[in-house]
Scaffold this active site. Structure first.
Site, short mmCIF file in Angstrom:
data_model
loop_
_atom_site.label_atom_id
_atom_site.label_comp_id
_atom_site.label_asym_id
_atom_site.label_seq_id
_atom_site.Cartn_x
_atom_site.Cartn_y
_atom_site.Cartn_z
N SER A 190 0.83 -1.21 0.00
CA SER A 190 0.00 0.00 0.00
C SER A 190 0.86 1.25 0.00
O SER A 190 1.94 1.28 0.57
CB SER A 190 -0.91 0.03 1.22
OG SER A 190 -1.66 1.24 1.21
N LYS A 222 -4.44 -6.85 3.34
CA LYS A 222 -4.45 -5.71 2.41
C LYS A 222 -5.89 -5.39 1.99
O LYS A 222 -6.28 -4.22 1.87
CB LYS A 222 -3.58 -5.99 1.19
CG LYS A 222 -3.65 -4.90 0.12
CD LYS A 222 -3.14 -3.58 0.65
CE LYS A 222 -3.22 -2.35 -0.19
NZ LYS A 222 -3.75 -2.26 -1.49
N HIS A 225 -7.46 -3.61 4.77
CA HIS A 225 -6.88 -2.25 4.76
C HIS A 225 -7.67 -1.37 3.79
O HIS A 225 -8.04 -0.24 4.10
CB HIS A 225 -5.40 -2.33 4.35
CG HIS A 225 -4.80 -1.02 3.93
ND1 HIS A 225 -5.07 -0.42 2.70
CD2 HIS A 225 -3.97 -0.16 4.56
CE1 HIS A 225 -4.42 0.72 2.62
NE2 HIS A 225 -3.74 0.90 3.73
N ASN A 226 -7.93 -1.90 2.60
CA ASN A 226 -8.65 -1.12 1.61
C ASN A 226 -10.10 -0.86 2.03
O ASN A 226 -10.65 0.21 1.77
CB ASN A 226 -8.60 -1.81 0.25
CG ASN A 226 -7.27 -1.58 -0.45
OD1 ASN A 226 -6.25 -1.34 0.20
ND2 ASN A 226 -7.24 -1.66 -1.76
N GLU A 247 -9.94 1.84 4.30
CA GLU A 247 -9.66 3.04 3.48
C GLU A 247 -10.97 3.61 2.91
O GLU A 247 -11.22 4.82 2.97
CB GLU A 247 -8.70 2.63 2.35
CG GLU A 247 -8.43 3.66 1.27
CD GLU A 247 -7.55 3.07 0.15
OE1 GLU A 247 -6.46 2.54 0.46
OE2 GLU A 247 -7.96 3.11 -1.03
C1 6PG Z 1 -3.27 1.42 -1.57
C2 6PG Z 1 -4.62 1.58 -2.23
C3 6PG Z 1 -4.68 0.94 -3.58
C4 6PG Z 1 -6.07 1.00 -4.21
C5 6PG Z 1 -6.44 2.32 -4.70
C6 6PG Z 1 -7.76 2.46 -5.41
O1 6PG Z 1 -3.29 0.89 -0.48
O2 6PG Z 1 -2.25 1.85 -2.11
O3 6PG Z 1 -5.57 0.95 -1.44
O4 6PG Z 1 -4.31 -0.39 -3.43
O5 6PG Z 1 -6.12 0.15 -5.28
O6 6PG Z 1 -6.41 3.25 -3.69
O7 6PG Z 1 -8.80 1.73 -4.96
P1 6PG Z 1 -10.27 1.98 -5.57
O8 6PG Z 1 -10.11 2.24 -7.03
O9 6PG Z 1 -11.04 0.73 -5.32
O10 6PG Z 1 -10.80 3.18 -4.85
#
Ligand code: 6PG
Length: 474
Positions: free
Chosen positions: A129, A183, A186-187, A190
């Site tokens: 990430s 991960k 994590h997303n 996010e």
């Molecule tokens: C990271 C992010 C990355 C992710 C994008 C877009 O940890 O660097 O989570 O992996 O793919 O931020 O995600 P979306 O297109 O689903 O918003």
């Protein structure tokens, strides 16, 4: 012939930056791409940063790696990953390692790991990430796979990872798909974090009546306190930006339909399978989905409801800060619950405190807050929920009135705040003495004889609803 310590195939921006990061740290790195022009461009442009060994063919690439070979694939998740594995695996030997640094679904990683393990090859599904900048300057790295593979890979990965107080943002997460699972969550967090920030912005704009540039200042101030984080920091940047073409706030010229690549959705789908309530993450995914249904929104535009008016509350921004902090605690509590449930289901033995530690830097959700989570797990590694940690419980107590006020105000003036509302409902559900789930059980027993348990006796019971309504043991 000079050998490379590690190789990267797939030189789009993430792969390229990861290779450069390795080279910059003094690790000779083999580089390969399906179209050789990219490999050539990388070496031409950045060759001075370290030792790159460009390879045109898969055979050349594999031959240039020291043994056991460490091969990192940085291609699109899904079929392209399988295609690259199929291309390289036959060229490898037992003990070699394939590291998948893409956003793969953990179930795919489990499948690939099992298949390659049969051939003696370590498959290391690794969450990375931090976007392009992170890949170059220090990402947060979440490797799964065997403990043995981490012995050979860990030092390299820790070397290029972000550091917080000297501690690398990288650790062995657990076997097979554990890294990609973490991960994924994590997303999911996010998504939730971003949705809560978006709702805060919307409320500051439509309830507090502030302009985007003023809201940018509010976020800047928040970023000096307990909410300090990468996402709050970039929010201020985005809100302060003016569109060059129109002179309008940038946020007003961007189409309000949020897209997604799927990791947030996977987090929710997996949570449903595991039976873990992650309403905050789910609402964040659904909020993006609602925003994208232009037809639905267009058809509904004239439905009755309050016109968005200001809340006439001088202290409203402070209340939003409290609601945001409290809802954020809930989002992380839900995400960590999912990690614990996944760990139990798949026997991964994931150390939650260690996950908070490696998310403190490098990744998109990096935040001061994560140190608190690390401390919470240090104080009680087996806590069922972060909400009851002393610090968080106190913050939730302190946020109470403001949090409820913000949710009520949003409902009253017609500003959608699904993230705040679901977080509060989760909080109230957990603290409730009794939930109406008892009634749900009664209904299920009435229409389907699905049985229920009692508060005062063990066993399963059924009431003869269609008969004399006596209770029978089932
Ligand atoms: C990271 C992010 C990355 C992710 C994008 C877009 O940890 O660097 O989570 O992996 O793919 O931020 O995600 P979306 O297109 O689903 O918003």
């Amino acid at each position: 012939m000079e050998t490379a310590r590690i190789g990267v195939t797939g030189l789009a921006v993430m792969g390229r930056n990861l290779a450069r990061n390795l080279a910059r740290h003094g690790h000779p790195v083999a580089v390969h791409n399906r179209t050789a022009a990219r490999t050539k461009a990388l070496v031409e442009e950045f060759g001075g940063e370290g030792t790159f060994l460009p390879a045109e063919t898969a055979e050349q690439f594999v031959a240039s790696l020291e043994r056991p070979r460490r091969l990192v694939i940085m291609v699109k998740a899904g079929a392209p990953t399988d295609a690259v594995i199929d291309e390289f695996a036959p060229l490898l030997e037992p003990g070699d390692m394939i590291v998948d640094g893409g956003n793969a679904h953990f179930a795919d990683t489990r499948r690939r790991e099992a298949a390659l393990r049969e051939r003696g090859i370590h498959f290391v599904g690794t969450g990375i990430s931090g976007g392009e900048e992170g890949a170059l300057h220090g990402p947060s790295i979440m490797p799964g796979g065997s403990a043995e593979s981490y012995e050979a890979l860990g030092p390299l990965l820790e070397d290029i990872a972000a550091k917080v107080d000297g501690t690398p943002c990288c650790t062995h997460v657990g076997p097979d798909g554990a890294g990609h699972f973490v991960k994924m969550v994590h997303n999911g967090i996010e998504y939730s974090d971003m949705q809560l920030i978006a709702e805060s912005y919307d409320l500051l704009r439509h309830a507090a009546g502030l302009a985007p540039a003023e809201i940018a200042e509010v976020f800047r101030t928040w970023n000096t306190g307990r909410l300090e984080s990468y996402l709050i920091e970039i929010t201020a940047e985005v809100l302060a930006h003016t569109d060059a073409a129109t002179g309008k706030p940038f946020v007003d010229v961007v189409l309000d339909q949020a897209e997604q690549k799927g990791t947030g959705r996977w987090t929710v789908q997996t949570a449903l399978d595991l039976g873990v309530p992650v309403g905050g993450i789910a609402e964040a995914v659904f909020a993006r989905s609602v925003s994208g249904h232009a037809d639905l929104r267009e058809a509904s535009r004239n439905l009755p409801g309050p016109a968005r008016g200001t809340a006439d509350d001088a202290g409203f921004a402070d209340k939003v800060e409290k609601a945001l902090y409290a809802s954020k605690i809930v989002a992380y509590a839900q995400g960590f619950h999912e990690i614990q449930a996944g760990s139990a289901e798949y026997g991964w033995d994931i150390d939650s405190g260690a996950m908070a530690t490696i998310w403190r830097g490098g990744c998109i959700i990096r935040a001061r807050f994560l140190d608190r989570i690390r401390a919470a797990y240090e104080a009680d590694p087996s806590t069922p929920t972060l909400l009851t940690d002393d610090h968080f419980a106190e913050a939730l107590g302190d946020a109470q009135d403001a949090w409820r006020d913000v949710v009520a105000t949003a409902a009253r003036i017609g500003v959608p705040a699904p993230g705040f509302a679901t977080a509060l409902a989760y909080y109230d559900s957990l603290r409730a003495d009794r939930l109406p789930a008892a009634l749900t059980q009664g209904q299920r027993d009435f229409f389907g004889a699905h049985t229920y348990r009692r508060v005062d006796r063990d066993g399963s019971f059924h009431t003869l609803w269609g008969g004399d309504r006596t209770e029978v043991t089932s």
